[in-house]
Scaffold this active site. Structure first.
Site, PDB file in Angstrom:
ATOM      1  N   ASN A   1       0.812  -1.215   0.000  1.00 13.63           N
ATOM      2  CA  ASN A   1       0.000   0.000   0.000  1.00 13.63           C
ATOM      3  C   ASN A   1       0.850   1.273   0.000  1.00 13.63           C
ATOM      4  OD1 ASN A   1       0.914   0.387   2.636  1.00 13.63           O
ATOM      5  ND2 ASN A   1      -0.969  -0.357   3.592  1.00 13.63           N
ATOM      6  N   ASP A   2       2.106   1.150  -0.418  1.00 15.18           N
ATOM      7  CA  ASP A   2       3.007   2.301  -0.372  1.00 15.18           C
ATOM      8  C   ASP A   2       2.639   3.396  -1.371  1.00 15.18           C
ATOM      9  OD1 ASP A   2       4.441   1.137   1.631  1.00 15.18           O
ATOM     10  OD2 ASP A   2       6.161   0.566   0.396  1.00 15.18           O
TER      11      ASP A   2
ATOM     12  N   GLY B   1       6.311   5.122   4.060  1.00 16.01           N
ATOM     13  CA  GLY B   1       5.593   3.852   3.914  1.00 16.01           C
ATOM     14  C   GLY B   1       5.015   3.244   5.171  1.00 16.01           C
TER      15      GLY B   1
ATOM     16  N   ASP C   1      -6.109  19.105  17.185  1.00 13.24           N
ATOM     17  CA  ASP C   1      -4.979  19.892  16.711  1.00 13.24           C
ATOM     18  C   ASP C   1      -5.301  21.393  16.764  1.00 13.24           C
ATOM     19  OD1 ASP C   1      -2.369  19.938  15.305  1.00 13.24           O
ATOM     20  OD2 ASP C   1      -3.544  20.783  13.660  1.00 13.24           O
TER      21      ASP C   1
ATOM     22  N   GLU D   1      -4.667  21.064  21.824  1.00 18.30           N
ATOM     23  CA  GLU D   1      -3.295  21.569  21.710  1.00 18.30           C
ATOM     24  C   GLU D   1      -3.289  23.086  21.867  1.00 18.30           C
ATOM     25  OE1 GLU D   1       0.408  21.648  18.504  1.00 18.30           O
ATOM     26  OE2 GLU D   1      -1.665  21.786  17.822  1.00 18.30           O
TER      27      GLU D   1
END
Length: 647
Positions: free
Chosen positions: A160-161, A181, A360, A389
């Site tokens: 699945n890279d 990856g 985030d 955050e």
């Protein structure tokens, strides 16, 4: 004869088509006929929902060419369309549904019709919830969280890279800002490693699709909020990871982004409303020739959220400006965007049985919306937890965002936890600075004394480092003893603890301190052919193995220490280069000592009589040796000492 055959054939086609259309529309639960599942519409989000929520409203975003001119109907007991909203773009509809408390799980078709001959059908499903809301338990002070950048942790599925349909193709491990990856399977296959280290929760940075041209391996430029990035794996693999963690009594924390999306998000090509993103007019006018000079960037002046003197201009530039040129700033003041973000968060909590959310850039979105967002989640899941955050070294700002804090402007965030950058900064400074008046260990002592400002210090998240700052080993100039002191102190104070992957093997960014690509270095052993394997210890240096062992002892002790989880705290002002802190609950007392003396030092214990330890036997957590607490304790070397009455 041929004419008759043609007529018969046409009649048969029309009859079959008519029956099929009738089957599509006959969808009540009383029908004995199975539903004909169809997906005529390009996109409906959320893709499915559940019964049994306290909030019985659901808003569907429908995206399809020309759908704005269609009507919508649903025939399913317990589900009604309260209102249909058109958008500025003709290719959207927003459907306000009412889901009754008695509705049964099942599938039904939404019928979109423009006239008698133009109809579209979309099958929608309401699922049965697999757990009770009160059984969804969020992370807390008993947890130690292992933060991972998935692309850099382990590549267990090289297949699945790369994908041809995505903008960034292939992997390049020599490029710190390219994809390497790592994937979901890489995390799942090493759950045992994380568990054996003593961690009870895993926080991967975002795993959703980031279909950007480059540099989005980190996951914070999301281009589809309901799709797992195929380079990380599948939705099913994400769920399997959550299940595997749950079966190991561990929690999955999802990193979410409400402030911005990636510039290549699918809706940026056809924005539903003229105010879907902030400074949208700049983008619409210049998107064919987009550059960093065009975008209105955030000022990053986060104090405008609290500053009673802040100008409207400063507030707008902070909140509405784009985080970076490739991350459009979402406009949460648009009510449809607001509902979209809230429903998306709840969808993931329910689907993955999450043990928490890390939000985030918490101070950047509209702060009133963020209160609504957190409140909506906590209403549905009263035992859940969210950490925001807030990158600030000022405890006043950190405390502002914690729910229940008595803010002068009356603001209540509904946020249970926030991140303690202030403590992190002071620990590093205190360990590096010499012991002069007001510096050194005194800085750490005073930093903890600021806890009077927090509503619940135990819920504050503390950490030695993370994916956005230099590794703690780098910050402490490669000093292993100081690194251990920082970690042991952070793990024992009244906080929830988080550590970044690789800290246990002294990963660093010495070559270029602060460089994000270097901070997020590949974990050795995560790729076939790695010369060093930190998972197995193969070819790992002695000092790194020793640090791994140190972290394992520290975290596994913390995992089982009720005094650390919920105990009372007492500390004593530093003297003679030593600082003593204790946590105690029922029959368990732990004593943590920071000692900066380079030569053996005799610590007189009569000053600590309040702890009630005189004559008691305590065990050194790291060495296993026992001592009798009486008169004097000899500290043979600089470093941290951790003792417990639990033998």
């Amino acid at each position: 004869m041929k004419k008759h055959l043609v007529l018969i054939t046409l009649f048969s086609i029309l009859l079959v088509s008519s029956c099929k259309e009738k089957s599509k529309e006959s969808l009540s639960e009383d029908s004995n006929e199975p539903i004909v599942e169809v997906n005529d519409v390009r996109r409906v989000e959320p893709p499915f929902w559940w019964t049994g929520f306290k909030n019985t409203s659901l808003q569907l975003l429908v995206k399809h060419s020309g759908i704005g001119s269609y009507n919508a109907e649903i025939s399913y007991p317990g589900v009604t369309i309260e209102k249909v909203h058109t958008a500025d773009s003709p290719n959207y509809l927003f459907l306000d549904l009412k889901i009754s408390e008695t509705v049964q799980p099942g599938k039904f078709n939404i019928v979109f019709s423009k006239d008698s001959t133009s109809k579209l059908f979309q099958t929608y499903e309401l699922k049965a919830r697999e757990q009770k809301a009160e059984d969804v338990i969020g992370f807390n002070s008993s947890d130690a969280i292992y933060l991972i950048t998935p692309d850099r942790f382990a590549n267990s599925n090289p297949n699945n890279d790369s994908f041809e349909q995505l903008n960034e193709k292939g992997i390049d491990r020599k490029n710190n800002y390219a994809r390497h990856g790592g994937d979901i399977e890489g995390i799942a296959s090493h759950v045992d490693y994380i568990k054996n280290l003593g961690f009870t929760a895993v926080w991967p940075s975002p795993l959703l699709t980031n279909d950007m041209p480059s540099g989005s391996y980190h996951g914070y430029a999301i281009t589809d909020y309901y799709q797992v990035d195929p380079r990380f794996g599948t939705l099913e693999e994400y769920k399997e990871l959550a299940s595997k963690l749950e079966s190991n009594n561990m929690k999955l924390i999802m990193d979410q982004v409400a402030n911005h999306c990636g510039l290549e998000h699918w809706w940026m090509k056809d924005l539903p409303f003229k105010d879907w993103v902030n400074y949208q007019e700049h983008y619409e006018q210049n998107k064919e020739n987009w550059s960093s000079e065009i975008v209105k960037r955030s000022s990053h002046r986060r104090t405008t959220n609290q500053d009673v003197y802040a100008s409207k201009t400063d507030k707008k530039e902070m909140t509405d400006g784009w985080f970076v040129k490739g991350m459009p700033d979402l406009n949460q003041r648009n009510p449809f965007m607001a509902k979209y973000i809230i429903q998306n968060s709840i969808w993931w909590i329910e689907y993955l049985k999450l043990g928490g959310i890390r939000q985030d850039t918490y101070p950047y979105p509209d702060k009133d919306f963020m209160s609504d967002w957190a409140g909506a989640i906590m209403k549905e899941y009263p035992n859940f937890n969210i950490v925001g955050e807030e990158w600030s070294s000022n405890p006043l700002l950190i405390g502002y965002w914690q729910d229940g804090h008595e803010n002068s402007d009356g603001y209540d965030s509904n946020l249970r936890s926030t991140m303690d950058f202030a403590m992190q900064e002071k620990i590093v400074a205190g360990l590096k600075n010499k012991e002069t008046w007001g510096t050194g260990l005194k800085e750490i002592y005073v930093a903890l004394a600021n806890d009077f400002h927090y509503k619940r210090p135990l819920d504050i998240l503390v950490f030695p480092d993370n994916h956005d700052m230099s590794r703690i080993f780098t910050q402490l100039n490669g000093n292993i003893v100081d690194t251990k002191m920082a970690l042991s102190y952070l793990a024992t104070i009244p906080r929830t603890f988080q550590m970044y992957y690789g800290t246990e093997i002294l990963m660093n960014d010495f070559d270029k301190p602060g460089d994000h690509g270097l901070i997020r270095t590949d974990f050795p052993g995560g790729w076939n052919g790695d010369a060093v394997n930190a998972f197995t210890g193969e070819n790992l240096s002695v000092e790194k193995k020793e640090m791994q062992n140190y972290i394992s002892k520290l975290m596994n002790f913390r995992k089982n220490s009720k005094a650390i989880h919920n105990g009372k705290t007492m500390h004593f002002a530093p003297e003679k280069n030593t600082y003593v802190l204790s946590r105690f609950l029922d029959d368990e007392t732990i004593v943590h000592i920071l000692n900066k003396n380079e030569q053996p030092f005799d610590l007189k214990l009569d000053r600590f009589n309040e702890l009630g330890l005189d004559g008691k036997t305590l065990k050194n957590v790291f060495t296993g040796e026992t001592i009798t607490w009486s008169n004097t304790l000899t500290l043979n070397h600089k470093g941290s000492y951790l003792f417990t009455t639990k033998l």
